[in-house]
Scaffold this motif. Structure first.
Motif, PDB file in Angstrom:
ATOM      1  N   SER A   1     -23.237  -7.683  12.503  1.00  8.37           N
ATOM      2  CA  SER A   1     -22.694  -6.864  11.412  1.00  8.37           C
ATOM      3  C   SER A   1     -21.180  -6.961  11.312  1.00  8.37           C
ATOM      4  CB  SER A   1     -23.084  -5.397  11.619  1.00  8.37           C
ATOM      5  OG  SER A   1     -22.461  -4.881  12.781  1.00  8.37           O
ATOM      6  N   GLU A   2     -20.544  -7.703  12.206  1.00  9.70           N
ATOM      7  CA  GLU A   2     -19.084  -7.776  12.231  1.00  9.70           C
ATOM      8  C   GLU A   2     -18.537  -8.339  10.917  1.00  9.70           C
ATOM      9  OE1 GLU A   2     -21.075  -9.321  14.360  1.00  9.70           O
ATOM     10  OE2 GLU A   2     -20.474  -8.987  16.448  1.00  9.70           O
ATOM     11  N   THR A   3     -17.356  -7.903  10.562  1.00  5.76           N
ATOM     12  CA  THR A   3     -16.709  -8.402   9.352  1.00  5.76           C
ATOM     13  C   THR A   3     -15.272  -8.801   9.646  1.00  5.76           C
ATOM     14  OG1 THR A   3     -15.954  -6.191   8.684  1.00  5.76           O
ATOM     15  CG2 THR A   3     -18.107  -6.928   7.859  1.00  5.76           C
ATOM     16  N   PHE A   4     -14.781  -9.779   8.877  1.00  9.44           N
ATOM     17  CA  PHE A   4     -13.383 -10.187   8.911  1.00  9.44           C
ATOM     18  C   PHE A   4     -12.746  -9.784   7.588  1.00  9.44           C
ATOM     19  CE2 PHE A   4     -15.530 -13.252  11.673  1.00  9.44           C
ATOM     20  CZ  PHE A   4     -14.727 -13.232  12.804  1.00  9.44           C
ATOM     21  N   THR A   5     -11.538  -9.235   7.652  1.00  4.60           N
ATOM     22  CA  THR A   5     -10.817  -8.857   6.440  1.00  4.60           C
ATOM     23  C   THR A   5      -9.382  -9.358   6.544  1.00  4.60           C
ATOM     24  OG1 THR A   5     -12.152  -6.829   6.247  1.00  4.60           O
ATOM     25  CG2 THR A   5     -10.137  -6.965   4.927  1.00  4.60           C
ATOM     26  N   TRP A   6      -8.992 -10.245   5.644  1.00  3.81           N
ATOM     27  CA  TRP A   6      -7.621 -10.753   5.634  1.00  3.81           C
ATOM     28  C   TRP A   6      -6.714  -9.748   4.947  1.00  3.81           C
ATOM     29  CZ3 TRP A   6      -6.147 -14.992   8.318  1.00  3.81           C
ATOM     30  CH2 TRP A   6      -7.171 -15.818   8.783  1.00  3.81           C
ATOM     31  N   VAL A   7      -5.523  -9.555   5.509  1.00  2.00           N
ATOM     32  CA  VAL A   7      -4.606  -8.522   5.039  1.00  2.00           C
ATOM     33  C   VAL A   7      -3.331  -9.167   4.488  1.00  2.00           C
ATOM     34  CG1 VAL A   7      -3.317  -6.461   5.660  1.00  2.00           C
ATOM     35  CG2 VAL A   7      -5.487  -6.956   6.799  1.00  2.00           C
ATOM     36  N   ASP A   8      -2.982  -8.776   3.274  1.00  4.42           N
ATOM     37  CA  ASP A   8      -1.734  -9.245   2.655  1.00  4.42           C
ATOM     38  C   ASP A   8      -0.629  -8.254   3.002  1.00  4.42           C
ATOM     39  OD1 ASP A   8       0.230 -10.403   1.183  1.00  4.42           O
ATOM     40  OD2 ASP A   8      -0.623  -9.901  -0.787  1.00  4.42           O
ATOM     41  N   ASP A   9       0.096  -8.550   4.064  1.00  2.00           N
ATOM     42  CA  ASP A   9       1.163  -7.672   4.545  1.00  2.00           C
ATOM     43  C   ASP A   9       2.506  -8.306   4.204  1.00  2.00           C
ATOM     44  OD1 ASP A   9       2.957  -6.081   5.931  1.00  2.00           O
ATOM     45  OD2 ASP A   9       1.631  -5.802   7.660  1.00  2.00           O
ATOM     46  N   THR A  10       3.171  -7.789   3.180  1.00  2.00           N
ATOM     47  CA  THR A  10       4.421  -8.398   2.713  1.00  2.00           C
ATOM     48  C   THR A  10       5.552  -8.262   3.717  1.00  2.00           C
ATOM     49  OG1 THR A  10       4.964  -6.332   1.567  1.00  2.00           O
ATOM     50  CG2 THR A  10       3.848  -8.043   0.286  1.00  2.00           C
ATOM     51  N   GLU A  11       5.467  -7.272   4.595  1.00  2.00           N
ATOM     52  CA  GLU A  11       6.521  -7.065   5.587  1.00  2.00           C
ATOM     53  C   GLU A  11       6.327  -7.932   6.828  1.00  2.00           C
ATOM     54  OE1 GLU A  11       6.763  -2.955   6.506  1.00  2.00           O
ATOM     55  OE2 GLU A  11       7.315  -2.345   4.460  1.00  2.00           O
TER      56      GLU A  11
ATOM     57  N   LYS B   1      -2.478 -12.230   9.160  1.00  2.00           N
ATOM     58  CA  LYS B   1      -3.082 -11.041   9.745  1.00  2.00           C
ATOM     59  C   LYS B   1      -4.500 -10.856   9.221  1.00  2.00           C
ATOM     60  CE  LYS B   1      -2.128  -6.006   9.675  1.00  2.00           C
ATOM     61  NZ  LYS B   1      -1.118  -5.001   9.242  1.00  2.00           N
ATOM     62  N   PHE B   2      -5.414 -10.489  10.123  1.00  2.00           N
ATOM     63  CA  PHE B   2      -6.760 -10.141   9.684  1.00  2.00           C
ATOM     64  C   PHE B   2      -7.354  -9.093  10.618  1.00  2.00           C
ATOM     65  CE2 PHE B   2      -7.372 -13.806  12.507  1.00  2.00           C
ATOM     66  CZ  PHE B   2      -8.443 -13.416  13.307  1.00  2.00           C
ATOM     67  N   TYR B   3      -8.275  -8.296  10.071  1.00  3.07           N
ATOM     68  CA  TYR B   3      -9.006  -7.296  10.835  1.00  3.07           C
ATOM     69  C   TYR B   3     -10.354  -7.857  11.266  1.00  3.07           C
ATOM     70  CZ  TYR B   3      -5.807  -3.859   8.685  1.00  3.07           C
ATOM     71  OH  TYR B   3      -4.707  -3.161   8.267  1.00  3.07           O
ATOM     72  N   VAL B   4     -10.808  -7.426  12.434  1.00  2.00           N
ATOM     73  CA  VAL B   4     -12.167  -7.685  12.899  1.00  2.00           C
ATOM     74  C   VAL B   4     -12.830  -6.333  13.141  1.00  2.00           C
ATOM     75  CG1 VAL B   4     -13.617  -8.721  14.671  1.00  2.00           C
ATOM     76  CG2 VAL B   4     -11.495  -9.856  13.989  1.00  2.00           C
TER      77      VAL B   4
END
Length: 295
Positions: A241-251, A256-259
């Motif tokens: 059920s794990e998911t990956f989410t890429w994060v657009d961090d302008t700073e 960066k991505f979440y697991v």
């Protein structure tokens, strides 16, 4: 197929009976400081999608399919219906089709289609690997194909726009927005904890390394303390059920991505709580670091 759809919920949106049960249970496991409080838990409903062909076939439990040939014919029909239903749903049935034991994919840089053929043998019934369509990213025309082995899995990414394709020894993957990285969980069966990170080379192919959660003392500290915070040892991890989410961090000068992993208090529960880790790449050194929570 085999993946999970997740709907974020709050305690308020549940029925009073379900909410009361969750509050009592979580309060019990989060009573001792410095463990997670009730407000620290992020709950989701885990729903398993219906296999589009499952209602027609019951290959392993129907006496009509006791012989090897009869069983294989049933499996061929089931997989053909399932994959072609997904191909039609995704709007790519003019490019991707399954016929019996093979998936055919038309790509622009080849005269003949790519062909992924299932293997079967009456002497190795438990080891017969087979392919199935797993996911399609319409915005980038990326198709992911899953291959199931005995106690292992692999994934193939096919770019339907260019014809590029590559195999990965992963059971779940995600492609970064700029397509520079592919990240995924290694392919051993079970709820593996190790993440692979691949980077695109000048050749167009991806090359990577094996990132273990125990690869450094900092990783160990962040990983173990975060699981203890949520007392995951008293819950059941939801497999695959794990998911990956890429994060657009302008700073952030890097990537960066979440697991996210999900845990149920009881196996039969529909609700699960999320445990999140963040992977950050330092743009100067190129090194990836794992941090607990959503940083």
């Amino acid at each position: 197929m085999g993946s999970f759809f997740m709907l974020k919920i709050s305690i308020r949106s549940m029925s009073k009976a379900v909410a009361a049960g969750l509050i009592m249970t979580v309060s019990g496991i989060a009573a001792a400081a410095p463990l997670a409080a009730m407000g620290d838990y992020d709950w989701v409903i885990m729903e398993t999608p219906l296999d589009p062909a499952s209602y027609k076939y019951n290959c392993h439990n129907d006496y009509n399919y006791e012989t090897y040939d009869a069983l294989q014919n049933c499996l061929y029909n089931l997989r053909e219906d399932a994959d072609n239903a997904l191909s039609k749903q995704w709007g790519i049935s003019d490019k991707v089709v399954r016929e019996r034991n093979a998936i055919y994919i038309k790509v622009p840089n080849r005269k003949n289609p790519l062909v992924f053929v299932d293997y079967s043998s009456p002497y190795e019934e438990d080891f017969n690997p087979y392919y199935s369509l797993q996911d399609y990213d319409k915005s980038r025309d990326l198709l992911t194909i899953h291959q199931s082995f005995y106690e292992a899995e692999s994934l193939t990414v096919v770019n339907l726009a260019t014809g590029f394709w590559q195999d990965f020894s992963l059971r779940k993957l995600s492609v970064s927005p700029d397509m520079r990285y592919i990240v995924g969980f290694e392919s051993e069966m079970g709820a593996t904890e190790d993440v692979n990170i691949f980077e695109r080379q000048d050749s167009g192919y991806y090359k990577g390394y094996y990132k273990q959660v125990y690869s450094s003392s900092e990783d160990v500290k962040n990983y173990d303390s975060h699981k203890k915070f949520y007392q995951t040892e008293k819950a059941k991890q939801v497999y695959d059920s794990e998911t990956f989410t890429w994060v657009d961090d302008t700073e952030l000068k890097g990537d960066k991505f979440y697991v996210d992993s999900f845990y149920k208090l009881n196996q039969t529960d529909s609700a699960a709580f999320r445990v999140r880790y963040t992977f950050i790449r330092d743009d100067k050194t190129g090194a990836w670091q794992m941090r607990k929570g959503g940083v």
